[in-house]
Design a protein around this motif. Sequence first.
Motif, PDB file in Angstrom:
ATOM      1  N   VAL A  36       0.841  -1.201   0.000  1.00  0.00           N
ATOM      2  CA  VAL A  36       0.000   0.000   0.000  1.00  0.00           C
ATOM      3  C   VAL A  36       0.878   1.253   0.000  1.00  0.00           C
ATOM      4  O   VAL A  36       0.563   2.251  -0.657  1.00  0.00           O
ATOM      5  N   ASN A  40       1.032   4.229  -2.775  1.00  0.00           N
ATOM      6  CA  ASN A  40       0.809   5.624  -2.386  1.00  0.00           C
ATOM      7  C   ASN A  40       1.988   6.512  -2.765  1.00  0.00           C
ATOM      8  O   ASN A  40       1.802   7.630  -3.256  1.00  0.00           O
ATOM      9  N   ARG A  43       1.916   7.231  -6.434  1.00  0.00           N
ATOM     10  CA  ARG A  43       0.964   8.280  -6.809  1.00  0.00           C
ATOM     11  C   ARG A  43       1.536   9.660  -6.500  1.00  0.00           C
ATOM     12  O   ARG A  43       1.401  10.595  -7.285  1.00  0.00           O
ATOM     13  N   TYR A  44       2.156   9.777  -5.322  1.00  0.00           N
ATOM     14  CA  TYR A  44       2.755  11.071  -4.980  1.00  0.00           C
ATOM     15  C   TYR A  44       3.850  11.428  -5.991  1.00  0.00           C
ATOM     16  O   TYR A  44       3.905  12.554  -6.490  1.00  0.00           O
TER      17      TYR A  44
ATOM     18  N   THR B 184      -7.690   9.324   6.797  1.00  0.00           N
ATOM     19  CA  THR B 184      -6.292   8.884   6.681  1.00  0.00           C
ATOM     20  C   THR B 184      -5.367  10.094   6.766  1.00  0.00           C
ATOM     21  O   THR B 184      -4.351  10.077   7.461  1.00  0.00           O
ATOM     22  N   ARG B 263      -4.712  12.597  -5.042  1.00  0.00           N
ATOM     23  CA  ARG B 263      -3.682  12.788  -6.077  1.00  0.00           C
ATOM     24  C   ARG B 263      -2.287  12.686  -5.470  1.00  0.00           C
ATOM     25  O   ARG B 263      -1.342  12.255  -6.116  1.00  0.00           O
ATOM     26  N   GLY B 265      -1.446  10.688  -3.089  1.00  0.00           N
ATOM     27  CA  GLY B 265      -1.181   9.347  -2.561  1.00  0.00           C
ATOM     28  C   GLY B 265      -1.538   9.165  -1.097  1.00  0.00           C
ATOM     29  O   GLY B 265      -1.014   8.281  -0.425  1.00  0.00           O
ATOM     30  N   ILE B 266      -2.421  10.013  -0.558  1.00  0.00           N
ATOM     31  CA  ILE B 266      -2.859   9.856   0.835  1.00  0.00           C
ATOM     32  C   ILE B 266      -4.110   8.973   0.811  1.00  0.00           C
ATOM     33  O   ILE B 266      -5.236   9.457   0.912  1.00  0.00           O
ATOM     34  N   LEU B 267      -3.882   7.663   0.645  1.00  0.00           N
ATOM     35  CA  LEU B 267      -5.006   6.739   0.449  1.00  0.00           C
ATOM     36  C   LEU B 267      -4.951   5.603   1.465  1.00  0.00           C
ATOM     37  O   LEU B 267      -3.883   5.065   1.740  1.00  0.00           O
ATOM     38  N   PRO B 268      -6.109   5.231   2.013  1.00  0.00           N
ATOM     39  CA  PRO B 268      -6.126   4.139   3.001  1.00  0.00           C
ATOM     40  C   PRO B 268      -5.962   2.772   2.325  1.00  0.00           C
ATOM     41  O   PRO B 268      -6.294   2.608   1.145  1.00  0.00           O
ATOM     42  N   GLU B 269      -5.439   1.829   3.095  1.00  0.00           N
ATOM     43  CA  GLU B 269      -5.207   0.481   2.580  1.00  0.00           C
ATOM     44  C   GLU B 269      -6.499  -0.125   2.017  1.00  0.00           C
ATOM     45  O   GLU B 269      -6.482  -0.843   1.019  1.00  0.00           O
ATOM     46  N   MET B 271      -8.760   1.184   0.335  1.00  0.00           N
ATOM     47  CA  MET B 271      -9.014   1.597  -1.051  1.00  0.00           C
ATOM     48  C   MET B 271      -8.432   0.554  -2.006  1.00  0.00           C
ATOM     49  O   MET B 271      -9.071   0.173  -2.997  1.00  0.00           O
ATOM     50  N   TYR B 272      -7.218   0.075  -1.685  1.00  0.00           N
ATOM     51  CA  TYR B 272      -6.569  -0.908  -2.565  1.00  0.00           C
ATOM     52  C   TYR B 272      -7.282  -2.258  -2.491  1.00  0.00           C
ATOM     53  O   TYR B 272      -7.381  -2.967  -3.489  1.00  0.00           O
ATOM     54  N   ARG B 275     -10.287  -1.896  -4.647  1.00  0.00           N
ATOM     55  CA  ARG B 275      -9.864  -1.914  -6.044  1.00  0.00           C
ATOM     56  C   ARG B 275      -9.632  -3.361  -6.503  1.00  0.00           C
ATOM     57  O   ARG B 275     -10.095  -3.770  -7.566  1.00  0.00           O
ATOM     58  N   LEU B 289      -6.914   8.827 -12.416  1.00  0.00           N
ATOM     59  CA  LEU B 289      -6.681   7.844 -11.359  1.00  0.00           C
ATOM     60  C   LEU B 289      -7.151   8.325  -9.986  1.00  0.00           C
ATOM     61  O   LEU B 289      -7.760   7.571  -9.228  1.00  0.00           O
ATOM     62  N   ASP B 293      -9.774   6.496  -7.556  1.00  0.00           N
ATOM     63  CA  ASP B 293      -9.416   6.100  -6.191  1.00  0.00           C
ATOM     64  C   ASP B 293     -10.487   6.547  -5.192  1.00  0.00           C
ATOM     65  O   ASP B 293     -10.810   5.826  -4.247  1.00  0.00           O
TER      66      ASP B 293
END
Lengths: 67, 345
Positions: A36, A40, A43-44, B184, B263, B265-269, B271-272, B275, B289, B293
């Motif tokens: 994960v 992330n 993406r950054y 998050t 955008r 990349g501050i995404l919680p696990e 989410m994946y 997906r 993207l 997300d």
Amino acid sequence: MVDARGLSCPMPVVMVQNEVKKGNPNSLTVLVDAMVCVENVKRYAASQGYSVTVTEEDGEYKMELSK
Amino acid sequence: MESEVKLTKLASCAGCGAKVGAGVLAQLLEGIRVHSDPNLLVGFDKSDDASVYRISDDLALVQTVDFFPPIADDPYTFGAIAATNALSDVYAMGGEPKLALNIMAVPADMPKEAVHDMLRGGYDKVYEAGALITGGHSILDREPKYGMAVTGFVHPDKMLTNSGAKAGDVLLLTKPLGIGVVTTAAKADLVSKETLDYAFQLMTTLNKSARDAMVKYRVHACTDVTGFGLLGHGTEMAQGSNVELHLHVDGFRFLDEAAELARMGILPEGMYRNRNFAEAHVDEGDVPLHLQDLLYDPQTAGGLLIAVHPEDAQALFEELQTCVPAAQRIGEVTPYTGGKHIYLH
């Protein structure tokens, strides 16, 4: 180099962000240990115009960011 | 009221983001014998929000359970969120909650006042829903967890499943998305207090008003958008109904800052996980993207996703605009043509 192994999101992204803000480096190595975090950071990196290669060894990921 | 303990620091994953993935869950249940009963109208084989059991021709029992680790630092807020989320499954079936049982796990050293506040948050929300807490069960655990088993009632003919969507239906949504991303981001203080407070306000807004509005119209399917995200729950609705959902990304409302956080990349696990479960069924078109997300982002106590008869859509939409946080017209339902189940436009 950013060693974010053992840290959970969003900390690895925050550490990479701080490094990029500090010196806008052309290349940067990032170590993480969860998929994960790889995604992330990818993406950054893309949002800042970096391309990324990832290599995996024993559940740890070495990410090379470059412009 | 602020508490001295930072509850979210005690949790490895937050809120509905802690949910076991939909694909994993299906594997875990595989091969387990399912008993049938003609009065069991909705069981666990249906991937729906709650079980429904017919008691008589005009009364059915709705049962559901939900609990998770802290998603807010303030114990009262966390308790209220956990209750809002647990009650939501009954509303998603078109029912009315009546009885609730607490489920609580607390560390031995968690301050008594914090536990008290958490429970008070839960009780207040259940009373607001017009239901009663009649008991519960508590255990000691290193990580706090709180939630409820909720029982409600619905008329068997008026029950709303997630598998009744029909071609031609219009899809409506009642809360903005982005709760998982914003909570998050809050772990690293990356989001403004205003946006985080609004996220808490959303997570403590009962889906009662949305339910009370939709039952007056020809709604064919409903589900609440929680841990599997809009596209995870949407996939279940599309597969269960044997239809395609066509979603217009312009129609969605996202929490302020959520798009930029995604955008970055501050995404919680979760989410994946969502997906991985749903993306084989989704044609993402040329949607960027970070917006994809957000459609996979796990929501805690999210809104209702409603498939309504096209002739009733405008009237329900207008009524929802007066009583839910963000009424959105997000797409429409078409017959299944054998390819993907969800198309993003």
